[in-house]
Design a protein around this motif. Sequence first.
Motif, PDB file in Angstrom:
ATOM      1  N   SER A 110      57.034  51.310  52.249  1.00 18.87           N
ATOM      2  CA  SER A 110      55.778  50.823  51.688  1.00 18.87           C
ATOM      3  C   SER A 110      54.753  51.956  51.576  1.00 18.87           C
ATOM      4  CB  SER A 110      55.302  49.625  52.514  1.00 18.87           C
ATOM      5  OG  SER A 110      53.981  49.715  52.856  1.00 18.87           O
ATOM      6  N   ALA A 111      54.753  52.877  52.532  1.00 19.47           N
ATOM      7  CA  ALA A 111      53.856  54.036  52.465  1.00 19.47           C
ATOM      8  C   ALA A 111      54.268  54.957  51.310  1.00 19.47           C
ATOM      9  CB  ALA A 111      53.867  54.795  53.788  1.00 19.47           C
ATOM     10  N   ALA A 112      55.582  55.102  51.111  1.00 17.50           N
ATOM     11  CA  ALA A 112      56.081  55.952  50.014  1.00 17.50           C
ATOM     12  C   ALA A 112      55.581  55.423  48.675  1.00 17.50           C
ATOM     13  CB  ALA A 112      57.605  55.996  50.026  1.00 17.50           C
ATOM     14  N   TRP A 113      55.643  54.103  48.499  1.00 15.02           N
ATOM     15  CA  TRP A 113      55.213  53.503  47.237  1.00 15.02           C
ATOM     16  C   TRP A 113      53.712  53.645  47.032  1.00 15.02           C
ATOM     17  CZ3 TRP A 113      58.122  48.271  48.339  1.00 15.02           C
ATOM     18  CH2 TRP A 113      59.507  48.499  48.245  1.00 15.02           C
ATOM     19  N   HIS A 114      52.964  53.625  48.117  1.00 15.99           N
ATOM     20  CA  HIS A 114      51.506  53.676  47.973  1.00 15.99           C
ATOM     21  C   HIS A 114      50.980  55.114  47.890  1.00 15.99           C
ATOM     22  CE1 HIS A 114      47.379  52.416  48.172  1.00 15.99           C
ATOM     23  NE2 HIS A 114      47.170  53.249  49.172  1.00 15.99           N
ATOM     24  N   PHE A 115      51.399  55.975  48.817  1.00 14.19           N
ATOM     25  CA  PHE A 115      50.814  57.327  48.895  1.00 14.19           C
ATOM     26  C   PHE A 115      51.570  58.357  48.049  1.00 14.19           C
ATOM     27  CE2 PHE A 115      49.432  55.439  53.026  1.00 14.19           C
ATOM     28  CZ  PHE A 115      48.056  55.538  52.836  1.00 14.19           C
ATOM     29  N   LYS A 116      52.791  58.034  47.648  1.00 19.13           N
ATOM     30  CA  LYS A 116      53.597  58.898  46.762  1.00 19.13           C
ATOM     31  C   LYS A 116      53.674  60.343  47.280  1.00 19.13           C
ATOM     32  CE  LYS A 116      52.163  55.768  43.167  1.00 19.13           C
ATOM     33  NZ  LYS A 116      50.811  55.253  43.425  1.00 19.13           N
ATOM     34  N   ASN A 117      53.183  61.307  46.469  1.00 17.99           N
ATOM     35  CA  ASN A 117      53.296  62.707  46.899  1.00 17.99           C
ATOM     36  C   ASN A 117      52.187  63.126  47.861  1.00 17.99           C
ATOM     37  OD1 ASN A 117      51.269  62.611  45.045  1.00 17.99           O
ATOM     38  ND2 ASN A 117      51.761  64.568  44.064  1.00 17.99           N
ATOM     39  N   GLN A 118      51.357  62.170  48.255  1.00 18.23           N
ATOM     40  CA  GLN A 118      50.286  62.504  49.210  1.00 18.23           C
ATOM     41  C   GLN A 118      50.633  62.047  50.623  1.00 18.23           C
ATOM     42  OE1 GLN A 118      47.211  60.422  46.953  1.00 18.23           O
ATOM     43  NE2 GLN A 118      46.352  62.415  46.423  1.00 18.23           N
ATOM     44  N   LEU A 119      51.947  61.970  50.882  1.00 14.11           N
ATOM     45  CA  LEU A 119      52.423  61.436  52.165  1.00 14.11           C
ATOM     46  C   LEU A 119      53.325  62.432  52.884  1.00 14.11           C
ATOM     47  CD1 LEU A 119      52.723  58.834  53.994  1.00 14.11           C
ATOM     48  CD2 LEU A 119      54.779  58.326  52.664  1.00 14.11           C
TER      49      LEU A 119
ATOM     50  N   PRO B   3      57.815  62.873  36.919  1.00  8.69           N
ATOM     51  CA  PRO B   3      56.985  61.945  36.136  1.00  8.69           C
ATOM     52  C   PRO B   3      57.635  60.571  35.948  1.00  8.69           C
ATOM     53  CG  PRO B   3      57.809  63.738  34.763  1.00  8.69           C
ATOM     54  CD  PRO B   3      58.170  64.078  36.159  1.00  8.69           C
ATOM     55  N   ASN B   4      58.975  60.520  35.845  1.00  6.64           N
ATOM     56  CA  ASN B   4      59.644  59.231  35.653  1.00  6.64           C
ATOM     57  C   ASN B   4      59.438  58.293  36.825  1.00  6.64           C
ATOM     58  OD1 ASN B   4      60.599  59.875  33.165  1.00  6.64           O
ATOM     59  ND2 ASN B   4      62.536  60.709  33.949  1.00  6.64           N
ATOM     60  N   GLN B   5      59.591  58.879  38.022  1.00 10.74           N
ATOM     61  CA  GLN B   5      59.451  58.049  39.206  1.00 10.74           C
ATOM     62  C   GLN B   5      58.020  57.531  39.379  1.00 10.74           C
ATOM     63  OE1 GLN B   5      61.873  60.493  41.438  1.00 10.74           O
ATOM     64  NE2 GLN B   5      63.450  58.951  41.118  1.00 10.74           N
ATOM     65  N   LEU B   6      57.060  58.417  39.067  1.00 12.95           N
ATOM     66  CA  LEU B   6      55.664  58.010  39.164  1.00 12.95           C
ATOM     67  C   LEU B   6      55.369  56.893  38.165  1.00 12.95           C
ATOM     68  CD1 LEU B   6      52.881  58.478  40.390  1.00 12.95           C
ATOM     69  CD2 LEU B   6      52.444  60.162  38.614  1.00 12.95           C
ATOM     70  N   GLU B   7      55.915  57.041  36.975  1.00 10.51           N
ATOM     71  CA  GLU B   7      55.706  56.025  35.947  1.00 10.51           C
ATOM     72  C   GLU B   7      56.352  54.699  36.350  1.00 10.51           C
ATOM     73  OE1 GLU B   7      56.830  57.236  31.996  1.00 10.51           O
ATOM     74  OE2 GLU B   7      56.121  55.331  31.181  1.00 10.51           O
ATOM     75  N   ASP B   8      57.539  54.784  36.983  1.00  9.10           N
ATOM     76  CA  ASP B   8      58.191  53.573  37.491  1.00  9.10           C
ATOM     77  C   ASP B   8      57.254  52.808  38.413  1.00  9.10           C
ATOM     78  OD1 ASP B   8      60.506  53.958  36.165  1.00  9.10           O
ATOM     79  OD2 ASP B   8      61.649  54.727  37.876  1.00  9.10           O
ATOM     80  N   LEU B   9      56.640  53.527  39.349  1.00 11.33           N
ATOM     81  CA  LEU B   9      55.751  52.866  40.315  1.00 11.33           C
ATOM     82  C   LEU B   9      54.534  52.259  39.618  1.00 11.33           C
ATOM     83  CD1 LEU B   9      55.678  55.185  43.475  1.00 11.33           C
ATOM     84  CD2 LEU B   9      56.764  52.957  43.258  1.00 11.33           C
ATOM     85  N   GLU B  10      53.991  53.005  38.655  1.00  9.08           N
ATOM     86  CA  GLU B  10      52.831  52.483  37.910  1.00  9.08           C
ATOM     87  C   GLU B  10      53.210  51.221  37.150  1.00  9.08           C
ATOM     88  OE1 GLU B  10      51.546  55.676  35.425  1.00  9.08           O
ATOM     89  OE2 GLU B  10      50.372  56.641  37.017  1.00  9.08           O
ATOM     90  N   ASN B  11      54.378  51.259  36.519  1.00  8.81           N
ATOM     91  CA  ASN B  11      54.828  50.084  35.765  1.00  8.81           C
ATOM     92  C   ASN B  11      55.052  48.881  36.669  1.00  8.81           C
ATOM     93  OD1 ASN B  11      54.705  51.324  33.299  1.00  8.81           O
ATOM     94  ND2 ASN B  11      56.848  51.973  33.309  1.00  8.81           N
ATOM     95  N   ILE B  12      55.607  49.144  37.859  1.00  7.19           N
ATOM     96  CA  ILE B  12      55.860  48.044  38.797  1.00  7.19           C
ATOM     97  C   ILE B  12      54.548  47.335  39.152  1.00  7.19           C
ATOM     98  CG2 ILE B  12      56.477  47.608  41.219  1.00  7.19           C
ATOM     99  CD1 ILE B  12      58.779  49.708  40.708  1.00  7.19           C
ATOM    100  N   ASP B  13      53.501  48.136  39.330  1.00  2.00           N
ATOM    101  CA  ASP B  13      52.201  47.526  39.666  1.00  2.00           C
ATOM    102  C   ASP B  13      51.639  46.687  38.514  1.00  2.00           C
ATOM    103  OD1 ASP B  13      52.188  48.436  42.242  1.00  2.00           O
ATOM    104  OD2 ASP B  13      51.097  50.283  41.789  1.00  2.00           O
ATOM    105  N   THR B  54      64.397  46.851  35.863  1.00  3.02           N
ATOM    106  CA  THR B  54      62.941  46.719  35.935  1.00  3.02           C
ATOM    107  C   THR B  54      62.573  45.295  36.366  1.00  3.02           C
ATOM    108  OG1 THR B  54      62.781  45.929  33.664  1.00  3.02           O
ATOM    109  CG2 THR B  54      62.607  48.305  33.977  1.00  3.02           C
ATOM    110  N   ILE B  55      61.313  45.139  36.778  1.00  7.43           N
ATOM    111  CA  ILE B  55      60.800  43.812  37.124  1.00  7.43           C
ATOM    112  C   ILE B  55      60.788  42.936  35.863  1.00  7.43           C
ATOM    113  CG2 ILE B  55      58.765  42.528  37.952  1.00  7.43           C
ATOM    114  CD1 ILE B  55      59.511  44.089  40.285  1.00  7.43           C
ATOM    115  N   SER B  56      60.466  43.543  34.722  1.00  4.06           N
ATOM    116  CA  SER B  56      60.415  42.787  33.460  1.00  4.06           C
ATOM    117  C   SER B  56      61.776  42.179  33.123  1.00  4.06           C
ATOM    118  CB  SER B  56      59.975  43.687  32.309  1.00  4.06           C
ATOM    119  OG  SER B  56      58.716  44.237  32.592  1.00  4.06           O
ATOM    120  N   GLN B  57      62.823  42.949  33.388  1.00  2.00           N
ATOM    121  CA  GLN B  57      64.180  42.446  33.172  1.00  2.00           C
ATOM    122  C   GLN B  57      64.442  41.235  34.073  1.00  2.00           C
ATOM    123  OE1 GLN B  57      67.712  44.830  34.231  1.00  2.00           O
ATOM    124  NE2 GLN B  57      67.351  45.899  32.304  1.00  2.00           N
ATOM    125  N   MET B  58      63.952  41.330  35.300  1.00  2.00           N
ATOM    126  CA  MET B  58      64.136  40.243  36.259  1.00  2.00           C
ATOM    127  C   MET B  58      63.298  39.028  35.837  1.00  2.00           C
ATOM    128  SD  MET B  58      64.275  40.818  40.338  1.00  2.00           S
ATOM    129  CE  MET B  58      62.547  40.937  40.715  1.00  2.00           C
TER     130      MET B  58
END
Lengths: 188, 280
Positions: A110-119, B3-13, B54-58
């Motif tokens: 959960s921390a990984a998802w929130h803080f990302k590269n700031q962790l 960048p892909n992984q970061l975008e994944d997390l943004e999309n999930i939110d 993806t969550i959208s697929q689900m």
Amino acid sequence: MFRAAVIGTSYGGLNALKAIIPHLPKDFPLAIFVVLHIGDNKNDSFIQYLNKQSKVKIKEAEEKEEIKAGTVYFAPPNYHILIENNSTIALSTDPKIHHSRPSIDVLFESAAWHFKNQLIGILLTGLNHDGALGIKEIQKYCGITIVEDPETAIATIMPASAIEIMKPDYILHLDQISKKIIELSKLD
Amino acid sequence: MNPNQLEDLENIDIEIPLFLEAIFQKYGYDFRDYSTAHIKRRLMHRMAIGRFETISQMQDKVLRDKSFFISLLEDLSINVTEMFRDPEFYSSFREHVVPNLRTYPFIKIWHAGCATGEEVYSLAILLKEENLLDRCQIYATDFNRRVLDIAKLGIYPTQDLEKFSRNYIESGGKGKLSDYYTLKYGSLKLDQSLSKKVVFADHNLVTDNVFAEVNLILCRNVLIYFNKDLQNKVINLFFKSLSSSGFLCLGTKESLRFTQLESNFANIDSSQKIYKKRIN
């Protein structure tokens, strides 16, 4: 710039934490979250002890509490601890993971998802596999990972099972870890 | 950062609130104001197990496949419980709440979010030992019908029996836990007499309203799964459901602190989170 560090440990963890937390400076700029497996026991007295030895503030994490830099939050016994999107703390009584509640994996993920590269993720001595998947997740989202050198760990299983499935940024002797965290905390 | 992984997390939110909205629109179950951290953890795991990209697929799947929705409902409901969980709570309850309940000729109790019922039977045992059970009507509710069915049967696996017995003793139990169950086919079956004053019923704290005026509400380790707004809403529902001077018992790590109705309740035991509604 790092915003938070997470620490996971079980058997031998009291000693390991004593070798890290008291060395952190008063103005330490990160929030720290700790999962220590201690079964159903309370950790009040250990928190009290650490507070006397340390310059940072140490407390048990409370539900919906706002996260503050320079504070060390311990997961309450029998509750998982998670980080919310709005930088507050969530607790949960979900089933045990690796026979553990709190579980290191739950916090790390959960921390990984929130803080990302700031962790910064730190996995110390312990007798089970909890934390290995969690620290891998921290690495996936570009956090920095530190694993205690199994050679100096009181119980080797926990750090060794992490090293088996990922390549930590640092594998360090226990007495080197606080120095590394402080060094990382000063990066821009 | 990759960048892909970061975008994944943004999309999930972005996707999670849409996903919860879809479930609400389609099935009427409202998880929109649950704690995001919990929801995210459960959905991410379901996504991994079901091999969704993806969550959208689900979301596409959940809208078109009711059986998939049922399994998701299990993921999102909170079913962890045990007999005499947090024994200190029960001993405090005996000390602080029971003497008060004795003064009532008839006692109505609402156990909200009872899951598989272990804590309902624990309460019934305690009330029986205090000679109060015959005067009680207990409503035990949950939104998950599958767990209610288990609660009604009162049959549990024996694997946790040692823990249950230890909890019972620590809670100040006056006899032996074995006085209240029989062992059969590797399960323990709780005495039927314990549930004769209990009505197990389907009730959703998020979408349903007051259904009875009660003297005591127990809702332990449910509110931690809700966000602040929903917590306030549910506490307001409890406030409206409680009779004057009624008791509210929350989980050990839950609190009325920082909620809108904090001043309407008195602290009876601040460490065990036992509150009493103030007389207006």
